[in-house]
Structure formats: C-alpha cells, structure tokens
Design a protein around this motif. Sequence first.
Motif, PDB file in Angstrom:
ATOM      1  N   PHE A  31      33.902  36.345  35.670  1.00 51.27           N
ATOM      2  CA  PHE A  31      34.229  34.986  36.077  1.00 51.27           C
ATOM      3  C   PHE A  31      35.093  34.365  34.988  1.00 51.27           C
ATOM      4  O   PHE A  31      34.642  34.150  33.865  1.00 51.27           O
ATOM      5  N   ASP A  32      36.355  34.081  35.320  1.00 47.63           N
ATOM      6  CA  ASP A  32      37.313  33.546  34.358  1.00 47.63           C
ATOM      7  C   ASP A  32      37.476  32.030  34.449  1.00 47.63           C
ATOM      8  O   ASP A  32      38.054  31.430  33.553  1.00 47.63           O
ATOM      9  N   ALA A  33      37.012  31.414  35.541  1.00 47.53           N
ATOM     10  CA  ALA A  33      37.171  29.972  35.778  1.00 47.53           C
ATOM     11  C   ALA A  33      38.638  29.558  35.660  1.00 47.53           C
ATOM     12  O   ALA A  33      38.961  28.509  35.130  1.00 47.53           O
ATOM     13  N   THR A  34      39.523  30.392  36.165  1.00 50.32           N
ATOM     14  CA  THR A  34      40.958  30.138  36.087  1.00 50.32           C
ATOM     15  C   THR A  34      41.363  28.867  36.828  1.00 50.32           C
ATOM     16  O   THR A  34      42.187  28.100  36.340  1.00 50.32           O
ATOM     17  N   LEU A  35      40.786  28.631  38.007  1.00 53.87           N
ATOM     18  CA  LEU A  35      41.174  27.494  38.845  1.00 53.87           C
ATOM     19  C   LEU A  35      40.195  26.325  38.755  1.00 53.87           C
ATOM     20  O   LEU A  35      40.598  25.178  38.736  1.00 53.87           O
ATOM     21  N   ASP A  36      38.906  26.643  38.773  1.00 53.86           N
ATOM     22  CA  ASP A  36      37.858  25.631  38.712  1.00 53.86           C
ATOM     23  C   ASP A  36      36.544  26.341  38.406  1.00 53.86           C
ATOM     24  O   ASP A  36      36.547  27.492  37.986  1.00 53.86           O
ATOM     25  N   ASN A  44      39.005  32.594  40.752  1.00 52.69           N
ATOM     26  CA  ASN A  44      38.295  32.421  39.489  1.00 52.69           C
ATOM     27  C   ASN A  44      37.774  33.730  38.906  1.00 52.69           C
ATOM     28  O   ASN A  44      37.206  33.749  37.825  1.00 52.69           O
ATOM     29  N   TRP A  45      37.964  34.819  39.634  1.00 53.10           N
ATOM     30  CA  TRP A  45      37.425  36.117  39.221  1.00 53.10           C
ATOM     31  C   TRP A  45      38.534  37.045  38.732  1.00 53.10           C
ATOM     32  O   TRP A  45      39.648  37.006  39.235  1.00 53.10           O
ATOM     33  N   SER A  46      38.204  37.896  37.786  1.00 56.91           N
ATOM     34  CA  SER A  46      39.179  38.857  37.242  1.00 56.91           C
ATOM     35  C   SER A  46      39.704  39.793  38.319  1.00 56.91           C
ATOM     36  O   SER A  46      40.806  40.311  38.218  1.00 56.91           O
ATOM     37  N   THR A  47      38.933  40.011  39.370  1.00 59.34           N
ATOM     38  CA  THR A  47      39.329  40.880  40.479  1.00 59.34           C
ATOM     39  C   THR A  47      40.089  40.126  41.563  1.00 59.34           C
ATOM     40  O   THR A  47      40.502  40.722  42.547  1.00 59.34           O
ATOM     41  N   LEU A  48      40.241  38.796  41.385  1.00 61.73           N
ATOM     42  CA  LEU A  48      40.873  37.899  42.351  1.00 61.73           C
ATOM     43  C   LEU A  48      40.150  37.878  43.697  1.00 61.73           C
ATOM     44  O   LEU A  48      40.722  37.571  44.725  1.00 61.73           O
ATOM     45  N   ALA A  56      29.994  45.024  39.177  1.00 63.34           N
ATOM     46  CA  ALA A  56      29.100  44.413  38.205  1.00 63.34           C
ATOM     47  C   ALA A  56      29.667  43.023  37.929  1.00 63.34           C
ATOM     48  O   ALA A  56      30.874  42.844  37.849  1.00 63.34           O
ATOM     49  N   VAL A  57      28.809  42.028  37.828  1.00 62.94           N
ATOM     50  CA  VAL A  57      29.242  40.641  37.679  1.00 62.94           C
ATOM     51  C   VAL A  57      28.908  40.139  36.282  1.00 62.94           C
ATOM     52  O   VAL A  57      27.789  40.330  35.803  1.00 62.94           O
ATOM     53  N   ALA A  58      29.877  39.484  35.625  1.00 61.84           N
ATOM     54  CA  ALA A  58      29.640  38.881  34.318  1.00 61.84           C
ATOM     55  C   ALA A  58      30.193  37.461  34.308  1.00 61.84           C
ATOM     56  O   ALA A  58      31.351  37.228  34.648  1.00 61.84           O
ATOM     57  N   ILE A  59      29.342  36.519  33.931  1.00 59.26           N
ATOM     58  CA  ILE A  59      29.763  35.132  33.733  1.00 59.26           C
ATOM     59  C   ILE A  59      29.493  34.822  32.270  1.00 59.26           C
ATOM     60  O   ILE A  59      28.344  34.820  31.836  1.00 59.26           O
ATOM     61  N   ARG A  66      31.683  30.385  29.871  1.00 62.57           N
ATOM     62  CA  ARG A  66      32.079  30.147  31.259  1.00 62.57           C
ATOM     63  C   ARG A  66      30.914  29.538  32.027  1.00 62.57           C
ATOM     64  O   ARG A  66      29.767  29.926  31.822  1.00 62.57           O
ATOM     65  N   SER A  67      31.232  28.626  32.931  1.00 64.34           N
ATOM     66  CA  SER A  67      30.233  28.008  33.801  1.00 64.34           C
ATOM     67  C   SER A  67      30.701  28.108  35.239  1.00 64.34           C
ATOM     68  O   SER A  67      31.824  27.731  35.561  1.00 64.34           O
TER      69      SER A  67
END
Length: 141
Positions: A31-36, A44-48, A56-59, A66-67
């Motif tokens: 989770f990159d929080a690129t947009l919101d 918002n995700w590295s995989t788009l 596998a999910v990482a926040i 990241r939130s």
Amino acid sequence: MKPSHSLHRLFPVATGWVSLMLLPALHAATFDATLDSDYANGGNWSTLAVPTGTEAVAIGSGGATRSAVYTTATGFTTSGQFLLGSGSGSNGTLQLDSGAGTLLYNYGSFPCSIIGHNGGTGTLILNSGTFQTGGQGDLLV
C-alpha cells in the motif's frame, strides 16, 4: 536420463539425479497511498490493483509510514500473507470504518496476519466491518 520440468531444478547426487521443485514466490502488494488513503483504490497499491488472489499484502513496510482506510461494503479476499507495519522503522495502520465489509486473509499453515513485524509497528482500528483471518494461519500481534 535427466527428467526435464520447467519448475524443477536437477542436482546430481551419488545415486543419480534429485529434482527439487521451485515454487513461485507470492507476489507482494504494498500500500503506497499514492492517491489517497482508500484501501479499495487500486491506484494506491504497488500492483495498481486492490489485492486479491495470492498477493501478500503489506501496509507500512520498508521504513515507510502508511495508513489505509477501508469503507467498502464489498469484501476482499486474498490468500497471501498480511503484514501491517513490517520492518524496522515501518509503521502501518489499517482502519475499518462505517460501511466496511469483510477483509479476509486466508493463508495456509503460516501466520497469515501479523501486526508489528520484524521491528515495525502496526495498528488495526475496527470501527465497523470485519477483519478475518482464515485457513490454518493465525493473527499475531
């Protein structure tokens, strides 16, 4: 004669050849929080894309803070590992708010959901909805 398989590696031993199967690693969605801060926004995700399937999910990983906020009634399921705050200096927060459906992390026999991993700090806030782990894995805090 050596067997040939695309997912196998052959190693010579005194009595012949041993074949070890190499399994593909789980693809990680960060989770990159690129947009919101919206968990359900694929941008918002590295995989788009919002994680489903075997990701596998990482926040909050790699030293980042990241939130993510989850308010979507449609549930998401992934069979990949879930990490909230993974790695030294990392801080990850997942907040389930009004209208949230179920987030299901269904990972085999290993811990499927880890909050605060390898020196990271994780926070899970459940204001509404359901955070569920499945399979044979556990929730480790």
